[in-house]
Design a protein around this motif. Sequence first.
Motif, mmCIF file in Angstrom:
data_model
loop_
_atom_site.group_PDB
_atom_site.id
_atom_site.type_symbol
_atom_site.label_atom_id
_atom_site.label_comp_id
_atom_site.label_asym_id
_atom_site.label_seq_id
_atom_site.Cartn_x
_atom_site.Cartn_y
_atom_site.Cartn_z
ATOM 1 N N TRP A 273 -1.380 10.346 4.054
ATOM 2 C CA TRP A 273 -1.254 8.949 4.471
ATOM 3 C C TRP A 273 -1.839 8.840 5.870
ATOM 4 O O TRP A 273 -1.336 9.451 6.816
ATOM 5 C CB TRP A 273 0.216 8.544 4.454
ATOM 6 N N ARG B 189 0.836 -1.215 0.000
ATOM 7 C CA ARG B 189 0.000 0.000 0.000
ATOM 8 C C ARG B 189 0.862 1.253 0.000
ATOM 9 O O ARG B 189 0.562 2.230 -0.684
ATOM 10 C CB ARG B 189 -0.945 0.014 1.199
ATOM 11 N N ALA C 36 -8.996 4.551 -0.742
ATOM 12 C CA ALA C 36 -8.185 5.380 -1.626
ATOM 13 C C ALA C 36 -9.113 6.455 -2.187
ATOM 14 O O ALA C 36 -10.079 6.143 -2.896
ATOM 15 C CB ALA C 36 -7.587 4.558 -2.760
ATOM 16 N N PHE D 209 1.033 4.165 -2.835
ATOM 17 C CA PHE D 209 0.860 5.573 -2.458
ATOM 18 C C PHE D 209 2.033 6.394 -3.003
ATOM 19 O O PHE D 209 1.847 7.424 -3.657
ATOM 20 C CB PHE D 209 0.778 5.662 -0.940
ATOM 21 N N GLN E 118 -4.900 8.075 1.404
ATOM 22 C CA GLN E 118 -4.929 6.639 1.657
ATOM 23 C C GLN E 118 -5.184 6.464 3.149
ATOM 24 O O GLN E 118 -4.437 6.985 3.979
ATOM 25 C CB GLN E 118 -3.601 5.983 1.271
#
Length: 200
Positions: free
Chosen positions: A105, A31, A195, A35, A136
């Motif tokens: 994030w 992930r 997302a 990102f 994310q």
Amino acid sequence: MANRDPDDTLAFYRHNAAAYAARERQPPTARLAAFIGRLPPGAAVLDLGCGGGHDSLVLLEQGFDVTACDGSAELAAEAQTRIGRTVEVVRFQEIDWHDRFDGIWAEASLLHVPRAELGDVLARVLRALKPGGFLQASFKAGDKEGHDRFGRYFNYPSEPWLRACFEQAGWSEFAISKADGGGYDGEPTRWLHVAANRAD
């Protein structure tokens, strides 16, 4: 358990910050790589609820302009030691950046926002992104809010509830995926990974 205050979460991190930050934790490689792959060189990135700073360190090593923050002053201090730069103490409800970040994030952090306040926080996160920026985030799935065995509060959303929350907060472009995994408590966990994009 249902009557415990969400602030019990900050109490847990206040008393356990050093052990929590020092634990063996590997960043979520796939992930995080996805990102990073979407960010332009030198992008402005917010690590929202950075915990011990593990993911912030990866982002810094990739050359990004990282702002790390956490609602726990004690965890922020641990992260600051790890990454060698200032980590801001900001609670989710205090987010006040506007058009600032290319990417945000929020790994296992927004799951601590009380359900009644999540819509406002998601609207604040949306405003913090630049047009075209993206978020994310990850949540522990469930059907009602509650606390884990350490006393930490979780909003435990279902996918439909979380989708409605994002829509009501003004997000028009987002996708939710599911994955099984674990967490600090060692319990099997169904994760919801979001997302989301701020429209240009």
